[in-house]
Design an enzyme around this catalytic site. Structure first.
Site, PDB file in Angstrom:
ATOM      1  N   LYS A  48       0.987  -1.334  -0.237  1.00 56.62           N
ATOM      2  CA  LYS A  48       0.019   0.142  -0.495  1.00 56.62           C
ATOM      3  C   LYS A  48       0.585   1.802  -0.024  1.00 56.62           C
ATOM      4  CE  LYS A  48      -4.153   2.199   0.634  1.00 56.62           C
ATOM      5  NZ  LYS A  48      -4.476   2.908  -0.759  1.00 56.62           N
ATOM      6  N   ASN A  72     -12.739   3.796  -5.928  1.00 54.15           N
ATOM      7  CA  ASN A  72     -12.609   3.542  -4.578  1.00 54.15           C
ATOM      8  C   ASN A  72     -12.301   4.520  -4.064  1.00 54.15           C
ATOM      9  OD1 ASN A  72      -9.292   4.061  -4.152  1.00 54.15           O
ATOM     10  ND2 ASN A  72      -9.586   2.433  -5.573  1.00 54.15           N
ATOM     11  N   ALA A  73     -12.009   5.673  -2.810  1.00 53.91           N
ATOM     12  CA  ALA A  73     -11.903   6.859  -2.617  1.00 53.91           C
ATOM     13  C   ALA A  73     -11.080   6.127  -1.760  1.00 53.91           C
ATOM     14  CB  ALA A  73     -13.016   7.760  -3.356  1.00 53.91           C
ATOM     15  N   GLY A  75      -8.132   7.295  -0.711  1.00 59.39           N
ATOM     16  CA  GLY A  75      -7.424   8.633  -0.256  1.00 59.39           C
ATOM     17  C   GLY A  75      -6.496   7.928   0.428  1.00 59.39           C
ATOM     18  N   ASN A 130       3.910   6.615  -6.775  1.00 55.76           N
ATOM     19  CA  ASN A 130       2.472   6.431  -7.063  1.00 55.76           C
ATOM     20  C   ASN A 130       2.432   7.671  -7.342  1.00 55.76           C
ATOM     21  OD1 ASN A 130      -0.091   6.530  -7.136  1.00 55.76           O
ATOM     22  ND2 ASN A 130      -0.498   6.043  -5.214  1.00 55.76           N
ATOM     23  N   CYS A 133      -2.163   8.956  -8.444  1.00 61.28           N
ATOM     24  CA  CYS A 133      -3.699   8.586  -7.194  1.00 61.28           C
ATOM     25  C   CYS A 133      -4.552   9.707  -7.515  1.00 61.28           C
ATOM     26  CB  CYS A 133      -3.039   8.870  -6.138  1.00 61.28           C
ATOM     27  SG  CYS A 133      -4.618   8.179  -3.979  1.00 61.28           S
ATOM     28  N   THR A 196      -6.053   3.459 -11.597  1.00 68.59           N
ATOM     29  CA  THR A 196      -7.201   3.732 -11.785  1.00 68.59           C
ATOM     30  C   THR A 196      -7.750   5.026 -12.580  1.00 68.59           C
ATOM     31  OG1 THR A 196      -7.431   5.183  -9.583  1.00 68.59           O
ATOM     32  CG2 THR A 196      -7.881   2.601  -8.950  1.00 68.59           C
ATOM     33  N   GLY A 220     -10.853  -2.855 -12.411  1.00 75.27           N
ATOM     34  CA  GLY A 220     -11.682  -4.045 -12.956  1.00 75.27           C
ATOM     35  C   GLY A 220     -11.893  -3.976 -13.810  1.00 75.27           C
ATOM     36  N   GLY A 246      -4.914  -3.504 -14.453  1.00 79.22           N
ATOM     37  CA  GLY A 246      -5.974  -2.778 -15.044  1.00 79.22           C
ATOM     38  C   GLY A 246      -6.927  -4.007 -15.319  1.00 79.22           C
TER      39      GLY A 246
HETATM   40  C1  LIG Z   1      -9.383  -0.724  -3.222  1.00 74.19           C
HETATM   41  C2  LIG Z   1      -7.918   0.106  -3.700  1.00 74.19           C
HETATM   42  C3  LIG Z   1      -6.722   0.494  -2.893  1.00 74.19           C
HETATM   43  C4  LIG Z   1      -6.126   1.244  -4.063  1.00 74.19           C
HETATM   44  N1  LIG Z   1      -4.261   1.659  -3.580  1.00 74.19           N
HETATM   45  C5  LIG Z   1      -4.038   2.192  -4.364  1.00 74.19           C
HETATM   46  C6  LIG Z   1      -2.716   2.837  -3.166  1.00 74.19           C
HETATM   47  O1  LIG Z   1      -2.286   2.663  -2.455  1.00 74.19           O
HETATM   48  N2  LIG Z   1      -1.524   3.028  -4.629  1.00 74.19           N
HETATM   49  C7  LIG Z   1      -1.970   3.045  -6.301  1.00 74.19           C
HETATM   50  O2  LIG Z   1      -0.757   3.411  -6.412  1.00 74.19           O
HETATM   51  N3  LIG Z   1      -2.600   2.223  -6.287  1.00 74.19           N
HETATM   52  C8  LIG Z   1      -3.377   1.633  -5.284  1.00 74.19           C
HETATM   53  N4  LIG Z   1      -4.831   1.494  -6.560  1.00 74.19           N
HETATM   54  C9  LIG Z   1      -4.980   0.798  -7.704  1.00 74.19           C
HETATM   55  C10 LIG Z   1      -4.034  -0.269  -8.081  1.00 74.19           C
HETATM   56  O3  LIG Z   1      -3.154  -0.532  -7.538  1.00 74.19           O
HETATM   57  C11 LIG Z   1      -4.011  -0.951  -9.340  1.00 74.19           C
HETATM   58  O4  LIG Z   1      -3.638   0.151 -10.241  1.00 74.19           O
HETATM   59  C12 LIG Z   1      -5.938  -0.477 -10.153  1.00 74.19           C
HETATM   60  O5  LIG Z   1      -6.516  -0.562  -9.832  1.00 74.19           O
HETATM   61  C13 LIG Z   1      -6.040  -1.461 -11.512  1.00 74.19           C
HETATM   62  O6  LIG Z   1      -5.368  -2.322 -11.379  1.00 74.19           O
HETATM   63  P1  LIG Z   1      -7.017  -3.646 -11.335  1.00 74.19           P
HETATM   64  O7  LIG Z   1      -8.045  -3.432 -12.214  1.00 74.19           O
HETATM   65  O8  LIG Z   1      -6.301  -4.815 -11.568  1.00 74.19           O
HETATM   66  O9  LIG Z   1      -7.613  -3.490  -9.978  1.00 74.19           O
HETATM   67  C14 LIG Z   1      -5.738   0.538  -5.421  1.00 74.19           C
HETATM   68  C15 LIG Z   1      -7.036   0.168  -5.916  1.00 74.19           C
HETATM   69  C16 LIG Z   1      -8.087  -0.029  -5.591  1.00 74.19           C
HETATM   70  C17 LIG Z   1      -8.853  -1.354  -6.203  1.00 74.19           C
END
Ligand SMILES: Cc1cc2nc3c(=O)[nH]c(=O)nc-3n(C[C@H](O)[C@H](O)[C@H](O)COP(=O)(O)O)c2cc1C
Length: 319
Positions: A48, A72-73, A75, A130, A133, A196, A220, A246
């Site tokens: 994280k 998601n948000a 934060g 990151n 965000c 995202t 997703g 993604g």
């Molecule tokens: C609940 C949640 C929390 C996330 N927190 C972070 C984060 O702290 N740092 C980050 O770089 N990406 C964060 N992401 C993004 C994911 O690491 C990923 O890049 C993005 O969701 C796309 O991939 P996915 O569709 O497989 O989830 C978060 C995604 C989700 C769903």
């Protein structure tokens, strides 16, 4: 048909036994998933994101389910780098896979400070920056949406560590390839594509946004075609490896990213639906390549990308 297929990949100086990373914010530090899967069967965990100061995150609700995905948000809720280094990081030494620290911040100085401290720990094998965000007021994504800021933050962080530096890009830009080029020139070893996609959902009974933060980041399967295109475009623009992500849930999804030019893939949201996805993907990739007589995963990287500029480079490899 071959039986021995090499699925290992190299991202900068980071050697991964498998091409599968677990997306930041979706996997804790791996501990939570250890009862369900063998962590030695994944490439690594991206932790994280951590910031300089502790953060409580956004007001709830922070998650909304959407067709084929979720918003998601969160934060960037996290305990801050001091607490993290003192209480959390030592535990990561026992993980049987790569452990990648994720750095977030609100100024170039923040990023450099957190990155340097995190990279100094042996338990952390590589860093992900990151800069993308979408869930923290205006600042979070500013870096990844501005080529000059991207270059500045990557260059400054690069000077703090020799460990592999992966820079995570935002899809919420007009020219992701241009931003990717800046990150590469500033010293990134690899790029994570994509974070995202900005989005929102509205409660039609309450006449209010459904997220406490109003807007959020979509992840997703809903974003997979957006992500595959981003990888395709970035792969034509840079020569450093790409970690595609993604909406990946199956080996077929993963293959789309690899064929578009990603050298490795990352699974985030998929882990919430089924923690066995990463292990299944590895088994199915192996079977897919074996059935086609392909001995190494890296042979197929970029094969669907005419004009591909990013041959997967190992010493001695051709191309
Ligand atoms: C609940 C949640 C929390 C996330 N927190 C972070 C984060 O702290 N740092 C980050 O770089 N990406 C964060 N992401 C993004 C994911 O690491 C990923 O890049 C993005 O969701 C796309 O991939 P996915 O569709 O497989 O989830 C978060 C995604 C989700 C769903």
């Amino acid at each position: 048909m071959v039986t021995d297929v090499d699925l290992s990949v190299r991202i900068g100086s980071l050697e991964l036994a498998y091409p599968t990373l677990m997306g930041s914010g979706c996997y804790g530090s791996g501990e939570e998933f250890a009862p369900f899967i063998d962590l030695s069967k994944i490439g690594g965990v991206v932790l994280k994101s951590v910031t300089r100061a502790p953060r409580l995150g956004n007001p709830t609700p922070r998650l909304v389910q959407t067709p084929a995905g979720m918003l998601n948000a969160i934060g960037l809720q996290n305990p801050g780098i001091d607490w993290y280094l003192e209480h959390d990081v030592a535990k990561f030494a026992s993980r049987p896979c790569a452990v990648i620290g994720s750095v977030a911040g609100f100024s170039v100085d923040d990023y450099a400070y957190v990155a340097e401290r995190l990279a100094a720990r042996d338990e952390i094998h590589a860093l992900e920056l990151n800069i993308s965000c979408p869930n923290v007021a205006a600042e979070g994504e500013t870096f990844a949406c501005d080529p000059r800021l991207t270059a500045r933050v990557v260059k400054t962080v690069r000077a703090t560590t020799d460990k592999t530096l992966i820079v995570k890009l935002s899809p919420n830009v007009t020219d992701i390839a241009g931003i990717a080029r800046e990150a590469e020139s500033a010293g990134a070893d690899a790029l994570a594509v994509i974070n995202t996609v900005r989005g929102m959902a509205i409660d039609v009974n309450a006449w209010k946004p459904r997220l406490g933060n109003v807007t959020g980041g979509l992840s997703g399967p809903a974003i997979r075609p957006v992500a595959v295109l981003a990888v395709y475009e970035v792969a034509r623009a840079v020569r450093i490896p790409i970690v595609g992500q993604g909406g990946i849930e199956t080996a077929s999804d993963a293959l789309e990213f690899l064929l578009a030019g990603a050298s490795a893939i990352s699974i985030g949201t998929g882990n919430f639906t089924d923690p066995r996805i990463p292990v299944r993907i590895v088994e199915e990739l192996h079977a897919y390549l074996a059935a086609r007589g392909v001995r190494s995963l890296r042979e197929i990287v970029g094969k669907a990308n005419v004009g591909f500029a990013n041959p997967y480079q190992y010493e001695g490899d051709e191309g």
